[in-house]
Design an enzyme around this catalytic site. Structure first.
Site, PDB file in Angstrom:
ATOM      1  CD  GLU A 151      54.505  40.979  22.610  1.00 17.03           C
ATOM      2  OE1 GLU A 151      54.757  39.937  21.952  1.00 17.03           O
ATOM      3  OE2 GLU A 151      55.179  42.025  22.532  1.00 17.03           O
ATOM      4  CB  SER A 158      53.650  33.480  33.130  1.00 18.37           C
ATOM      5  OG  SER A 158      52.314  33.374  33.571  1.00 18.37           O
ATOM      6  CB  ILE A 182      46.562  47.035  26.882  1.00 22.22           C
ATOM      7  CG1 ILE A 182      47.669  46.185  26.236  1.00 22.22           C
ATOM      8  CG2 ILE A 182      47.116  48.341  27.472  1.00 22.22           C
ATOM      9  CD1 ILE A 182      48.635  45.495  27.197  1.00 22.22           C
ATOM     10  N   GLY A 215      23.046  33.477  50.959  1.00 22.19           N
ATOM     11  CA  GLY A 215      22.258  32.346  50.458  1.00 22.19           C
ATOM     12  C   GLY A 215      21.915  32.524  48.986  1.00 22.19           C
ATOM     13  CD  GLU A 274      50.076  45.484  38.370  1.00 26.33           C
ATOM     14  OE1 GLU A 274      51.081  45.520  39.088  1.00 26.33           O
ATOM     15  OE2 GLU A 274      49.364  46.483  38.145  1.00 26.33           O
ATOM     16  CB  THR A 326      49.275  33.918  37.638  1.00 25.69           C
ATOM     17  OG1 THR A 326      50.547  33.249  37.647  1.00 25.69           O
ATOM     18  CG2 THR A 326      48.812  34.138  36.199  1.00 25.69           C
TER      19      THR A 326
HETATM   20  C1  LIG Z   1      41.526  41.779  32.694  1.00 21.47           C
HETATM   21  C2  LIG Z   1      42.996  41.753  32.458  1.00 21.47           C
HETATM   22  C3  LIG Z   1      43.718  42.942  32.469  1.00 21.47           C
HETATM   23  C4  LIG Z   1      45.096  42.935  32.219  1.00 21.47           C
HETATM   24  N1  LIG Z   1      45.774  44.129  32.147  1.00 21.47           N
HETATM   25  C5  LIG Z   1      47.059  44.141  31.688  1.00 21.47           C
HETATM   26  C6  LIG Z   1      47.730  45.382  31.398  1.00 21.47           C
HETATM   27  O1  LIG Z   1      47.178  46.478  31.597  1.00 21.47           O
HETATM   28  N2  LIG Z   1      48.975  45.344  30.879  1.00 21.47           N
HETATM   29  C7  LIG Z   1      49.629  44.160  30.642  1.00 21.47           C
HETATM   30  O2  LIG Z   1      50.765  44.205  30.166  1.00 21.47           O
HETATM   31  N3  LIG Z   1      49.028  42.975  30.913  1.00 21.47           N
HETATM   32  C8  LIG Z   1      47.768  42.940  31.421  1.00 21.47           C
HETATM   33  N4  LIG Z   1      47.123  41.726  31.675  1.00 21.47           N
HETATM   34  C9  LIG Z   1      47.838  40.484  31.397  1.00 21.47           C
HETATM   35  C10 LIG Z   1      48.126  39.641  32.629  1.00 21.47           C
HETATM   36  O3  LIG Z   1      49.157  40.207  33.374  1.00 21.47           O
HETATM   37  C11 LIG Z   1      48.410  38.200  32.137  1.00 21.47           C
HETATM   38  O4  LIG Z   1      47.168  37.654  31.721  1.00 21.47           O
HETATM   39  C12 LIG Z   1      49.037  37.353  33.207  1.00 21.47           C
HETATM   40  O5  LIG Z   1      50.351  37.781  33.482  1.00 21.47           O
HETATM   41  C13 LIG Z   1      49.072  35.864  32.823  1.00 21.47           C
HETATM   42  O6  LIG Z   1      49.515  35.659  31.520  1.00 21.47           O
HETATM   43  P1  LIG Z   1      48.669  34.703  30.540  1.00 21.47           P
HETATM   44  O7  LIG Z   1      47.272  35.181  30.588  1.00 21.47           O
HETATM   45  O8  LIG Z   1      49.356  34.659  29.241  1.00 21.47           O
HETATM   46  O9  LIG Z   1      48.713  33.278  31.240  1.00 21.47           O
HETATM   47  P2  LIG Z   1      49.836  32.158  31.065  1.00 21.47           P
HETATM   48  O10 LIG Z   1      51.188  32.762  31.290  1.00 21.47           O
HETATM   49  O11 LIG Z   1      49.596  31.401  29.820  1.00 21.47           O
HETATM   50  O12 LIG Z   1      49.518  31.228  32.310  1.00 21.47           O
HETATM   51  C14 LIG Z   1      48.533  30.183  32.299  1.00 21.47           C
HETATM   52  C15 LIG Z   1      48.614  29.440  33.627  1.00 21.47           C
HETATM   53  O13 LIG Z   1      49.914  28.818  33.751  1.00 21.47           O
HETATM   54  C16 LIG Z   1      50.511  29.227  34.969  1.00 21.47           C
HETATM   55  N5  LIG Z   1      51.966  29.303  34.797  1.00 21.47           N
HETATM   56  C17 LIG Z   1      52.651  29.902  33.786  1.00 21.47           C
HETATM   57  N6  LIG Z   1      53.972  29.761  33.984  1.00 21.47           N
HETATM   58  C18 LIG Z   1      54.131  29.067  35.143  1.00 21.47           C
HETATM   59  C19 LIG Z   1      55.249  28.586  35.894  1.00 21.47           C
HETATM   60  N7  LIG Z   1      56.508  28.847  35.506  1.00 21.47           N
HETATM   61  N8  LIG Z   1      55.037  27.874  37.024  1.00 21.47           N
HETATM   62  C20 LIG Z   1      53.759  27.637  37.452  1.00 21.47           C
HETATM   63  N9  LIG Z   1      52.653  28.064  36.796  1.00 21.47           N
HETATM   64  C21 LIG Z   1      52.840  28.771  35.660  1.00 21.47           C
HETATM   65  C22 LIG Z   1      49.898  30.577  35.283  1.00 21.47           C
HETATM   66  O14 LIG Z   1      50.026  30.909  36.651  1.00 21.47           O
HETATM   67  C23 LIG Z   1      48.463  30.356  34.842  1.00 21.47           C
HETATM   68  O15 LIG Z   1      47.746  29.704  35.867  1.00 21.47           O
HETATM   69  C24 LIG Z   1      45.766  41.709  31.987  1.00 21.47           C
HETATM   70  C25 LIG Z   1      45.041  40.519  32.004  1.00 21.47           C
HETATM   71  C26 LIG Z   1      43.681  40.515  32.219  1.00 21.47           C
HETATM   72  C27 LIG Z   1      42.923  39.229  32.176  1.00 21.47           C
END
Ligand SMILES: Cc1cc2nc3c(=O)[nH]c(=O)nc-3n(C[C@H](O)[C@H](O)[C@H](O)COP(=O)(O)OP(=O)(O)OC[C@H]3O[C@@H](n4cnc5c(N)ncnc54)[C@H](O)[C@@H]3O)c2cc1C
Length: 368
Positions: A116, A121, A146, A329, A353, A355
């Site tokens: 959402e 994460s 999604i 290059g 799935e 980070t």
């Molecule tokens: C192209 C694309 C397709 C996707 N497809 C789907 C899908 O089909 N279904 C679905 O449900 N989701 C999907 N996602 C969502 C994806 O799984 C999330 O973007 C991802 O889990 C990260 O969440 P966020 O983007 O909110 O980043 P955030 O959680 O805000 O993270 C930001 C940064 O903080 C770091 N971070 C956060 N918490 C911690 C911690 N505790 N310790 C260290 N570092 C931390 C993260 O690693 C990252 O570098 C998709 C995303 C993209 C970009």
């Protein structure tokens, strides 16, 4: 045999459109048609539900070979598994019978809606709610990022059914695109995998029959996490395929390109880069295939191995594709050659799935 079949199909029916799909940010319909006509679009569906019954390793090989030529297209078999695995792992016989058949036949695709806007994460911090109303559940909320939203007919949606219990108050449901109150946001403008539509899913008083719940009330988050244990291996496969595609291209290029009167591939500095790329890819492949075997057997250390395979293979894909651009290059930096697309596509495998920081948290909590 499977690899030969899928490689031939990928090279003849998917590769010719990969550059255009990226350039025009359009859904790879040619890839979907080719995969469906060969029963490879949702190859993991068990035979008893009309599927090809591919095991986890065979599914990995399909995804790897498609990703080798077009990462966007590889999300068709990968996300069909991601979206439907909650039903396969925890759904009732009725749900399996109703939804897996059309998926296997290629009449429908299946997406997975966990994330959402404010819950990435920390997925358990989701706000989407499902409230019971007699024999129905009423869903309200916004799912973000999604994959294949709008194209898929079916969605596994995780929603809060008991706000006092955090992850144990989350349940999973099958939502259909045609359910009243379901709509989609504009496609995200992304760095890579531009052929794979990524959109928000809006749930506005979506009223669905109670038997669309997957498993028991309150088990949705556990099902979502169990699903990821298996499907992170498919992301590892995608990363592996992207990396192999970049290496294969660069390997051919260095034999053709001449500088200082000889092919640049004759220089040891170039040969060492290629050797490192191939070595890393092979290590990622062994980890991924071993994890796939563990997924199939349901081994106790699957959580660690799935996270390790996804994290390692995606880091390798980023390194190898960046090196492939370097080997070409200035030409590598242009869209006239495929390696810059592969480098942009590789980046997502380190993010979705979970980070790679999250994968390291998962591994640290499940050390062998
Ligand atoms: C192209 C694309 C397709 C996707 N497809 C789907 C899908 O089909 N279904 C679905 O449900 N989701 C999907 N996602 C969502 C994806 O799984 C999330 O973007 C991802 O889990 C990260 O969440 P966020 O983007 O909110 O980043 P955030 O959680 O805000 O993270 C930001 C940064 O903080 C770091 N971070 C956060 N918490 C911690 C911690 N505790 N310790 C260290 N570092 C931390 C993260 O690693 C990252 O570098 C998709 C995303 C993209 C970009």
């Amino acid at each position: 045999m499977l690899r030969e079949t899928i490689r031939a199909l990928a090279e003849s029916k998917i590769a010719p459109f990969a550059a255009a799909v990226d350039e025009e940010s359009r859904f790879p319909q040619e890839a979907l048609d080719a995969l469906v006509s060969s029963d490879l679009a949702a190859v993991h569906v068990p035979e008893e539900y009309g599927g090809a019954g591919a095991d986890a390793l065979a599914t990995v090989i399909v995804i790897e070979e498609v990703a080798r030529v077009c990462a966007s297209s590889s999300l068709i078999p990968a996300v069909n598994k991601l979206g439907s695995l909650p039903v396969i792992l925890s759904g009732s016989e009725e749900l399996k019978a109703k939804y897996l058949g059309p998926l296997a036949k290629g009449d429908a695709m299946f997406s997975y809606a966990l994330s959402e806007p404010d819950a990435g994460s920390d997925a358990a911090g989701m706000k989407t709610k499902a409230v019971r109303d007699g024999d129905f559940w009423v869903l309200n909320g916004v799912k973000r990022w999604i994959t294949n939203a709008g194209v898929s007919e079916y969605y596994t949606v995780m929603a809060v059914t008991d706000p006092t219990k955090r992850s144990k108050g989350i349940s999973a449901f099958v939502v259909e695109k045609s359910d009243e109150g379901v709509s989609f946001g504009a496609p995200e403008k992304k760095l890579g995998i531009k052929g794979s539509p990524t959109r928000e899913v809006y749930l506005d008083n979506v009223r669905i029959p109670a038997d669309r719940m997957i498993g028991e009330e309150g088990t949705g988050f556990a099902t979502a996490m169990k699903t990821l244990d298996h499907t992170r291996i498919t992301i590892a496969a995608q990363a592996l395929g992207i990396a192999q595609g970049a290496l294969d291209y660069a390997k051919g290029y260095v034999q053709e390109r001449k500088q200082f009167g000889k092919p640049i591939g004759d220089f040891q500095g170039i040969q060492f880069m290629l050797a490192d790329m191939a070595m890393k890819i092979e290590a990622a492949r062994q980890l991924t295939y071993a994890a796939a075997a563990k997924s199939e057997r349901g081994d106790a250390d699957l959580t660690f191995q799935g996270a390790a395979a996804k994290c390692f293979a995606s880091d390798v894909a980023m390194e190898v594709t960046t090196d492939a651009v370097q080997l070409l290059g200035g030409y590598g930096y242009t869209r006239d050659y495929p390696v810059e697309r592969m480098m942009r596509d590789a980046k997502i495998t380190q993010i979705y799935e979970g980070t790679n920081q999250v994968q390291r948290i998962v591994m640290a909590r499940n050390l062998p």
